[in-house]
Motif scaffolding. Structure first.
Motif, mmCIF file in Angstrom:
data_model
loop_
_atom_site.group_PDB
_atom_site.id
_atom_site.type_symbol
_atom_site.label_atom_id
_atom_site.label_comp_id
_atom_site.label_asym_id
_atom_site.label_seq_id
_atom_site.Cartn_x
_atom_site.Cartn_y
_atom_site.Cartn_z
ATOM 1 N N ASP A 31 0.818 -1.218 0.000
ATOM 2 C CA ASP A 31 0.000 0.000 0.000
ATOM 3 C C ASP A 31 0.845 1.259 0.000
ATOM 4 O OD1 ASP A 31 -2.359 -1.348 0.073
ATOM 5 O OD2 ASP A 31 -2.726 -1.094 2.222
ATOM 6 N N PHE A 32 2.128 1.153 0.366
ATOM 7 C CA PHE A 32 2.857 2.369 0.681
ATOM 8 C C PHE A 32 4.048 2.697 -0.224
ATOM 9 C CE2 PHE A 32 1.307 0.827 4.975
ATOM 10 C CZ PHE A 32 0.266 1.736 5.062
ATOM 11 N N TYR A 33 4.534 1.731 -1.022
ATOM 12 C CA TYR A 33 5.791 1.975 -1.764
ATOM 13 C C TYR A 33 5.646 1.800 -3.263
ATOM 14 C CZ TYR A 33 7.867 1.759 2.835
ATOM 15 O OH TYR A 33 8.164 1.999 4.139
ATOM 16 N N ASP A 39 13.505 -5.375 -6.354
ATOM 17 C CA ASP A 39 13.660 -4.569 -5.132
ATOM 18 C C ASP A 39 13.658 -5.470 -3.904
ATOM 19 O OD1 ASP A 39 13.798 -2.134 -6.346
ATOM 20 O OD2 ASP A 39 11.667 -1.641 -6.094
ATOM 21 N N TYR A 40 14.301 -4.980 -2.847
ATOM 22 C CA TYR A 40 14.297 -5.716 -1.577
ATOM 23 C C TYR A 40 13.371 -5.022 -0.592
ATOM 24 C CZ TYR A 40 18.070 -8.624 -3.184
ATOM 25 O OH TYR A 40 18.809 -9.537 -3.880
ATOM 26 N N ILE A 41 12.621 -5.821 0.108
ATOM 27 C CA ILE A 41 11.633 -5.249 1.040
ATOM 28 C C ILE A 41 11.589 -6.089 2.325
ATOM 29 C CG2 ILE A 41 10.124 -4.314 -0.778
ATOM 30 C CD1 ILE A 41 8.843 -7.290 0.897
ATOM 31 N N TYR A 42 11.000 -5.477 3.349
ATOM 32 C CA TYR A 42 10.582 -6.247 4.514
ATOM 33 C C TYR A 42 9.061 -6.296 4.473
ATOM 34 C CZ TYR A 42 15.106 -6.191 6.910
ATOM 35 O OH TYR A 42 16.406 -6.396 7.262
ATOM 36 N N ALA A 43 8.507 -7.460 4.762
ATOM 37 C CA ALA A 43 7.049 -7.571 4.854
ATOM 38 C C ALA A 43 6.694 -8.068 6.246
ATOM 39 C CB ALA A 43 6.527 -8.542 3.810
ATOM 40 N N GLY A 46 1.907 -9.923 5.866
ATOM 41 C CA GLY A 46 1.402 -9.842 4.500
ATOM 42 C C GLY A 46 1.344 -8.427 3.955
ATOM 43 N N PHE A 47 1.965 -7.460 4.639
ATOM 44 C CA PHE A 47 2.052 -6.090 4.119
ATOM 45 C C PHE A 47 3.510 -5.704 3.927
ATOM 46 C CE2 PHE A 47 -2.217 -5.610 5.836
ATOM 47 C CZ PHE A 47 -2.823 -4.861 4.840
ATOM 48 N N VAL A 48 3.790 -5.031 2.816
ATOM 49 C CA VAL A 48 5.136 -4.512 2.627
ATOM 50 C C VAL A 48 5.271 -3.304 3.553
ATOM 51 C CG1 VAL A 48 6.715 -3.425 0.990
ATOM 52 C CG2 VAL A 48 5.162 -5.237 0.221
ATOM 53 N N ILE A 49 6.276 -3.355 4.446
ATOM 54 C CA ILE A 49 6.377 -2.243 5.388
ATOM 55 C C ILE A 49 7.659 -1.430 5.207
ATOM 56 C CG2 ILE A 49 4.877 -3.129 7.230
ATOM 57 C CD1 ILE A 49 8.038 -3.583 8.357
ATOM 58 N N GLN A 50 8.581 -1.923 4.380
ATOM 59 C CA GLN A 50 9.808 -1.144 4.183
ATOM 60 C C GLN A 50 10.498 -1.600 2.904
ATOM 61 O OE1 GLN A 50 12.697 -1.647 7.327
ATOM 62 N NE2 GLN A 50 13.747 0.266 6.833
ATOM 63 N N PRO A 182 9.047 2.534 9.530
ATOM 64 C CA PRO A 182 8.624 1.403 8.716
ATOM 65 C C PRO A 182 8.124 0.275 9.602
ATOM 66 C CG PRO A 182 11.010 1.419 8.937
ATOM 67 C CD PRO A 182 10.510 2.596 9.702
ATOM 68 N N VAL A 183 6.844 0.274 9.874
ATOM 69 C CA VAL A 183 6.327 -0.710 10.831
ATOM 70 C C VAL A 183 4.865 -1.031 10.527
ATOM 71 C CG1 VAL A 183 5.574 1.026 12.548
ATOM 72 C CG2 VAL A 183 6.271 -1.239 13.333
ATOM 73 N N LEU A 184 4.496 -2.283 10.764
ATOM 74 C CA LEU A 184 3.087 -2.654 10.674
ATOM 75 C C LEU A 184 2.450 -2.271 12.007
ATOM 76 C CD1 LEU A 184 0.732 -4.240 9.279
ATOM 77 C CD2 LEU A 184 1.536 -6.243 10.536
#
Ligand code: SAH
Ligand code: SF4
Length: 392
Positions: A31-33, A39-43, A46-50, A182-184
């Motif tokens: 929803d945010f990026y 690309d590398y992300i943290y989820a 089930g949400f991409v947070i960073q 960057p946090v759920l």
């Protein structure tokens, strides 16, 4: 804490992405990026947070590469030839969801409550506890420390039902946290207006922890004076419809409850299709009307986890602090070995922790935050669990 593994985006479809973690694939909502393939992300949940740089991802992946497959093997070994109901449930968890384990921080930001739930030490008629509340700055400061210094990726903000936190205040808190960290963000603030929850979702909150407490309507309405069972259930359903990840479940071991009630509790939780099952044993509090009750046994708690796993093989199941409290030495470990795959770490500052006395003797609060994190990581290592996101 460094207890999270970054993943690589390998597919993008509208606002959904597929992420690769050392060959394991998970889905997440973004929803945010602005994301591209590679690309590398943290989820989390089930949400991409960073989104992080390839260099930063590589540094962390290098550390994990060494132990990830070792952990997988250890978990597999621990689930071979299950001998009883608990271990059967654990092997189902392993087969269906692998060795992923989510860790959430929980910040208890106010212990004021307008309600009088019979089972809870925060009930308004308990005049014996010292009440506290944190303001926006203090809440933010604690979240910032948890995210930036300790690497938490998901935080539950919990309180009694405290109307001091007006719509405006709660919006300000959520907005500040989600914009800057960057946090759920998961809310556990009780029965507030749906419109408020709608606004908080818009500001970036993505999870709600709200239990229905018991599926037995008579007991519910006895132990939660002036509240209606249907209102609680409808609120949980509406929050799910708004798009929130819902963490829900029940308290078990309440006086007057039957074994059948617990089975109905599990079924009702399943019917609500939660993103996380959250249920825990009732532990009597000396300053409540249920002071004389007897708490349930560890066996009943593990049985409830195992049955839930068997009935809902793909579920995410939390080991609650109240289960850890039932058996401080083995509760967490046994819960994880009976089918659970998620846990919480209390990040409330030490000066407030003992005042958030929903029930007495809460596990983990005697340790410093760093000691608690280390003991949890040690345990997860020994059980072969890894913090890959479970996805959606
Ligand atoms: N006020 C909010 C959130 C804080 S209470 C709400 O009620 O939803 C969080 C949870 O604590 C409750 O949902 C309840 O299931 C649990 N709880 C309350 N009293 C308890 C007790 N004596 N033992 C174990 N859990 C308890
Ligand atoms: Fe308040 Fe929640 Fe405790 Fe009920 S369970 S008294 S709503 S804090």
């Amino acid at each position: 804490m460094c207890y999270a593994i970054p993943g690589k985006v390998i597919e993008i479809k509208d606002s959904f992405v597929t992420i690769d973690y050392f060959g394991e694939r998970r889905k997440a909502k973004n929803d945010f990026y602005k994301l591209s393939l590679g690309d590398y992300i943290y989820a989390q949940g089930g949400f991409v947070i960073q989104k992080i740089s390839p260099q930063e991802a590589e540094e962390t992946l290098q550390l994990w590469r060494k132990i990830f497959f070792k952990l997988q093997k250890r978990d597999l070994k621990l689930t071979e030839r299950p001998k009883n109901l608990y271990r059967i449930a654990n092997s189902i968890r392993q087969k269906k969801l692998g060795n992923s384990c989510c860790i959430h921080g929980i910040l208890e930001f106010s212990n004021y409550c307008r309600n009088d739930c019979f089972y809870c030490g925060l009930r308004k008629s308990n005049y014996k506890i010292r009440r506290y509340r944190m303001d926006t700055e203090e809440i933010f400061k604690n979240c910032k420390y948890a995210v930036e210094e300790l690497n938490f990726k998901a935080i539950v903000l919990q309180s009694g039902e405290d109307l001091w936190y007006t719509e405006e205040k709660l919006e300000e808190i959520v907005k500040k946290i989600v914009r800057e960290l960057p946090v759920l963000l998961i809310l556990s603030i009780g029965e507030r207006d749906l419109k408020l929850y709608e606004d908080l979702y818009r500001e970036g909150a993505r999870g709600v922890l709200l239990r229905f407490e018991t599926s037995n309507k008579k007991l519910y309405e006895k132990y939660r004076p002036y509240h209606h069972f249907e209102d609680r259930i409808n609120l949980i359903k509406n929050l799910k419809d708004l798009g929130y990840l819902t963490f829900t479940g029940f308290l078990f071991g309440l006086p007057g409850e039957s074994k059948k009630d617990i089975l109905n509790d599990i079924r009702l939780t399943g019917d609500l299709n939660p993103d996380m099952f959250s249920f825990g044993p009732f532990i009597p509090h000396h300053h409540t009307p249920l002071a004389e009750a007897t708490p349930p046994t560890l066996e009943l708690a593990l049985d409830t986890i195992a049955r839930t796993r068997i009935m809902y093989p793909e579920s995410r199941i939390l080991v609650t602090t109240s289960l850890e409290t039932l058996d401080k030495k083995n509760g967490l470990r046994e819960g994880l070995l009976s089918g659970a795959n998620s846990l919480m770490i209390n990040i409330t500052p030490e000066e407030y922790r003992k005042d958030y006395e929903i029930y007495p003797g809460r596990a983990g609060i005697e340790l410093s935050l760093k000691e608690r994190i280390n003991s949890v990581i040690e345990l997860l290592n020994s059980l072969g669990r890894a913090p890959t996101d479970l996805g959606i």
